[in-house]
Write a protein that holds these residues in place. Structure first.
Motif: not given
Length: 307
Positions: A132-141, A179-186
């Protein structure tokens, strides 16, 4: 082929050694890019009107299209040519059917890498999806600081774009569910990112990067496999397009490929002749040096030095 006007852009023609760019020379060109749908349907996009630009940058042309382009633009100089397999995944089946194409050894290796990442993460994989737009903002940050650490950004100038226009475009795509975006966290920090615009029923492999400090955990590989599992489960997409250029990552995950080439077609000026001749000579010299390094066992140390 019909003429079609496309905006010109500055294209940097690179002189590279391995993954390191030593020099780039700019030319104003129009761009003709072949989508996966163009290639599979044997469609040739319209040739741009060149107007005052130096020529044409062609991305992922299959052999028949390259022949047509040469016929349509007689006298233009062809150079900076790169041949490769354009890999893609046909997602018509299930994730289990996709996994079945791997050898038993490869499946075991992929599972082992995931388990190692899970262990380092406290027992579970911390994968987060954004659309979503809000989620993509978080992804960019979260992804932009990570992208600056990657070799794609440092050596290839191919990290996740960081400017207002690109941020707005990512948000607009998200607003249209494109768009689909993913982050992997450690341990609560992002260590790998994957950004995939959507064109109709095709996911486009645009940006993947990982923190080099955690390279031993294969975060890019683990992220790619986990993201594919989630995307297969969504059951919306027909293709995953790895776009132009080869690489071990694309060859590993792609389920099929087509032969393509990318190149520039420049007006036959003296400056353009000198540029393409210099590039051809440089690439020939690097190729000769690489063969000597392979024979003498020096290739590994040279690769590490370049990195």
């Amino acid at each position: 082929m019909k003429d079609g006007l496309m905006p010109a852009s500055s294209h940097r023609i690179p002189f590279t050694v391995g993954s390191r760019r030593l020099l780039t020379i700019e030319r104003e060109v129009a761009t003709l890019a072949f989508s996966l749908q163009d290639i599979l349907s044997k469609r040739i996009p319209p040739v741009p009107v060149l107007n005052n630009v130096e020529g044409l940058r062609v991305l992922s042309a299959p052999p028949v299209a390259e022949t047509r382009l040469r016929e349509a633009m007689p006298g233009f100089l062809v150079g900076a040519r790169e041949e490769y397999a354009r890999y893609y995944i046909d997602m018509a089946g299930t994730f289990e059917e996709y996994l079945a194409r791997f050898s038993g050894k490869t499946r075991s290796t992929l599972r082992r890498k995931r388990r190692r990442m899970e262990k380092a993460s406290g027992g579970a994989l911390d994968l987060r999806a954004y659309r979503t737009p809000e989620e993509i903002d978080t992804f960019s940050q979260l992804a932009l600081p990570l992208s600056r650490k990657t070799y794609q950004a440092r050596l290839l100038d191919a990290g996740l774009p960081d400017n207002d226009a690109e941020r707005a475009e990512r948000r607009a795509l998200a607003g249209n569910d494109q768009v689909r975006a993913f982050l992997l966290f450690l341990e609560g920090a992002p260590v790998a990112y994957l950004y995939l615009p959507v064109v109709r029923d095709t996911l486009v492999y645009a940006y993947l990067g990982f923190d080099p400090e955690h390279a031993s955990l294969s975060p890019g590989t683990v992220l790619q496999m986990a993201a594919l599992e989630a995307l297969f489960e969504e059951d919306r997409f027909r293709y995953f397009d790895f776009t132009e250029g080869e690489g071990a990552h694309k060859a590993l995950f792609g389920s099929a490929s087509v032969r393509c080439a990318s190149f520039v077609m420049l007006r036959p000026t003296l400056a353009n002749r000198a540029l393409l001749a210099s590039l051809k000579g440089f690439d020939h010299a690097i190729g000769s040096a690489k063969r000597i390094a392979q024979r003498t066992g020096a290739e590994g140390p040279i690769r590490r030095l370049l990195r």
